[in-house]
Write a protein that holds these residues in place. Structure first.
Motif, PDB file in Angstrom:
ATOM      1  N   SER A  31      41.114  36.637  48.084  1.00 23.17           N
ATOM      2  CA  SER A  31      42.504  36.213  47.444  1.00 23.17           C
ATOM      3  C   SER A  31      42.535  35.505  46.340  1.00 23.17           C
ATOM      4  CB  SER A  31      43.419  35.670  48.376  1.00 23.17           C
ATOM      5  OG  SER A  31      42.852  34.390  48.670  1.00 23.17           O
ATOM      6  N   LYS A  32      43.809  35.443  45.688  1.00 22.22           N
ATOM      7  CA  LYS A  32      43.901  34.755  44.329  1.00 22.22           C
ATOM      8  C   LYS A  32      43.560  33.218  44.553  1.00 22.22           C
ATOM      9  CE  LYS A  32      46.826  33.845  40.415  1.00 22.22           C
ATOM     10  NZ  LYS A  32      46.072  34.258  39.392  1.00 22.22           N
ATOM     11  N   ASP A  33      44.024  32.742  45.814  1.00 21.49           N
ATOM     12  CA  ASP A  33      43.875  31.423  46.144  1.00 21.49           C
ATOM     13  C   ASP A  33      42.129  30.892  46.489  1.00 21.49           C
ATOM     14  OD1 ASP A  33      46.502  30.728  46.035  1.00 21.49           O
ATOM     15  OD2 ASP A  33      46.775  31.221  48.316  1.00 21.49           O
ATOM     16  N   LEU A  34      41.631  32.058  46.994  1.00 22.33           N
ATOM     17  CA  LEU A  34      40.355  31.709  47.257  1.00 22.33           C
ATOM     18  C   LEU A  34      39.332  31.814  45.923  1.00 22.33           C
ATOM     19  CD1 LEU A  34      37.975  31.434  49.265  1.00 22.33           C
ATOM     20  CD2 LEU A  34      37.951  33.960  49.699  1.00 22.33           C
ATOM     21  N   GLU A  36      43.825  38.346  39.961  1.00 20.93           N
ATOM     22  CA  GLU A  36      44.579  38.458  41.076  1.00 20.93           C
ATOM     23  C   GLU A  36      44.108  38.623  42.365  1.00 20.93           C
ATOM     24  OE1 GLU A  36      47.829  38.127  40.776  1.00 20.93           O
ATOM     25  OE2 GLU A  36      47.735  37.390  38.821  1.00 20.93           O
ATOM     26  N   GLU A  37      43.093  39.493  42.287  1.00 18.95           N
ATOM     27  CA  GLU A  37      42.141  39.577  43.585  1.00 18.95           C
ATOM     28  C   GLU A  37      40.917  40.031  43.226  1.00 18.95           C
ATOM     29  OE1 GLU A  37      44.523  42.471  46.010  1.00 18.95           O
ATOM     30  OE2 GLU A  37      44.222  43.831  44.612  1.00 18.95           O
ATOM     31  N   GLY A  38      40.102  40.388  44.434  1.00 19.28           N
ATOM     32  CA  GLY A  38      38.770  40.625  44.279  1.00 19.28           C
ATOM     33  C   GLY A  38      37.940  40.990  45.521  1.00 19.28           C
ATOM     34  N   VAL A  86      41.579  43.309  30.059  1.00 17.92           N
ATOM     35  CA  VAL A  86      40.786  43.992  30.887  1.00 17.92           C
ATOM     36  C   VAL A  86      41.428  44.019  32.348  1.00 17.92           C
ATOM     37  CG1 VAL A  86      38.626  44.107  31.963  1.00 17.92           C
ATOM     38  CG2 VAL A  86      38.673  43.531  29.671  1.00 17.92           C
ATOM     39  N   THR A  87      41.760  45.028  32.678  1.00 18.84           N
ATOM     40  CA  THR A  87      42.484  45.137  34.161  1.00 18.84           C
ATOM     41  C   THR A  87      41.608  45.103  35.376  1.00 18.84           C
ATOM     42  OG1 THR A  87      42.908  47.566  33.986  1.00 18.84           O
ATOM     43  CG2 THR A  87      44.801  45.938  33.032  1.00 18.84           C
ATOM     44  N   VAL A 133      37.037  42.761  40.515  1.00 21.37           N
ATOM     45  CA  VAL A 133      38.094  41.993  40.331  1.00 21.37           C
ATOM     46  C   VAL A 133      39.252  42.525  39.576  1.00 21.37           C
ATOM     47  CG1 VAL A 133      36.783  39.815  40.626  1.00 21.37           C
ATOM     48  CG2 VAL A 133      36.923  40.564  38.322  1.00 21.37           C
ATOM     49  N   THR A 134      40.498  42.289  39.840  1.00 18.52           N
ATOM     50  CA  THR A 134      41.588  42.832  39.093  1.00 18.52           C
ATOM     51  C   THR A 134      42.398  41.924  38.551  1.00 18.52           C
ATOM     52  OG1 THR A 134      42.877  43.260  41.140  1.00 18.52           O
ATOM     53  CG2 THR A 134      41.413  44.857  40.327  1.00 18.52           C
ATOM     54  N   GLY A 135      43.197  42.127  37.413  1.00 15.64           N
ATOM     55  CA  GLY A 135      44.243  41.112  37.049  1.00 15.64           C
ATOM     56  C   GLY A 135      44.247  41.342  35.529  1.00 15.64           C
ATOM     57  N   LYS A 136      44.564  40.450  34.701  1.00 12.62           N
ATOM     58  CA  LYS A 136      44.861  40.693  33.242  1.00 12.62           C
ATOM     59  C   LYS A 136      44.162  39.646  32.357  1.00 12.62           C
ATOM     60  CE  LYS A 136      49.128  42.998  32.986  1.00 12.62           C
ATOM     61  NZ  LYS A 136      50.565  43.191  32.441  1.00 12.62           N
ATOM     62  N   ILE A 137      42.919  40.140  32.269  1.00 17.53           N
ATOM     63  CA  ILE A 137      41.879  39.266  31.595  1.00 17.53           C
ATOM     64  C   ILE A 137      41.774  39.516  30.154  1.00 17.53           C
ATOM     65  CG2 ILE A 137      39.499  38.389  31.622  1.00 17.53           C
ATOM     66  CD1 ILE A 137      39.548  39.855  34.561  1.00 17.53           C
TER      67      ILE A 137
END
Length: 160
Positions: free
Chosen positions: A43-46, A66-68, A120-121, A138-142
């Motif tokens: 999770s994002k928190d972890l 955001e998550e992985g 990179v998403t 991993v996903t997000g907006k890097i």
């Protein structure tokens, strides 16, 4: 007539290949089923908790994740390692582009990325050697500049 048959055959082959192209979650599910690899969802928190242990110049990168998912096949048989690599070969090469590759003795590291503009998403980091295969997705907006900081062999090894 022969040219027409060749064209139809080539077109059918192109669509059959495109039909097998998969995203990382499909590939992860296939790897889990085929090899009994360990899969951990982050999770994002972890991810934020783990980022606290990273060098300062890398911490900011993880703010936008955001998550992985981590997939590990430890001490796999030759057949399991082959299955792992075969499943990775099913990733959609139109979506995922190679960002870095490192080959060292029996260890291989490959980083794939999926981009949207300047970001990179999705990052897919793959490590294989004679006995172990690992994948981090991993996903997000890097930001691409920040993502490039990860493309160092020693940094990647420390994440695996």
């Amino acid at each position: 007539m022969i040219m027409k048959k060749l064209f139809v055959f080539a077109l059918a082959a192109m669509f059959s290949i495109a039909g097998f192209a998969k995203n990382t979650q499909d590939v992860i599910n296939d790897i889990r089923q085929a090899t009994n690899a360990q899969v951990l969802t982050l999770s994002k928190d972890l991810i934020q908790v783990q980022a606290k242990n990273l060098p300062e110049d890398l911490k900011g990168i993880f703010d936008n994740i955001e998550e992985g998912t981590i997939v590990v096949l430890s001490e796999g048989s030759d057949e399991q390692i082959k299955l792992f690599n075969d499943k990775l070969g099913e990733l959609d090469t139109n979506e995922y582009k190679t960002m870095a590759t490192f080959n060292d003795d029996s260890e291989n590291i490959k980083v794939l990325g999926k981009s949207d503009g300047d970001n990179v998403t999705e990052l897919v980091i793959i490590m294989t050697d004679d006995e172990t295969c690992a994948l981090i997705d991993v996903t997000g907006k890097i930001n691409k500049d920040n993502a490039s900081k990860l493309l160092d062999k020693d940094t990647l090894k420390s994440l695996m």
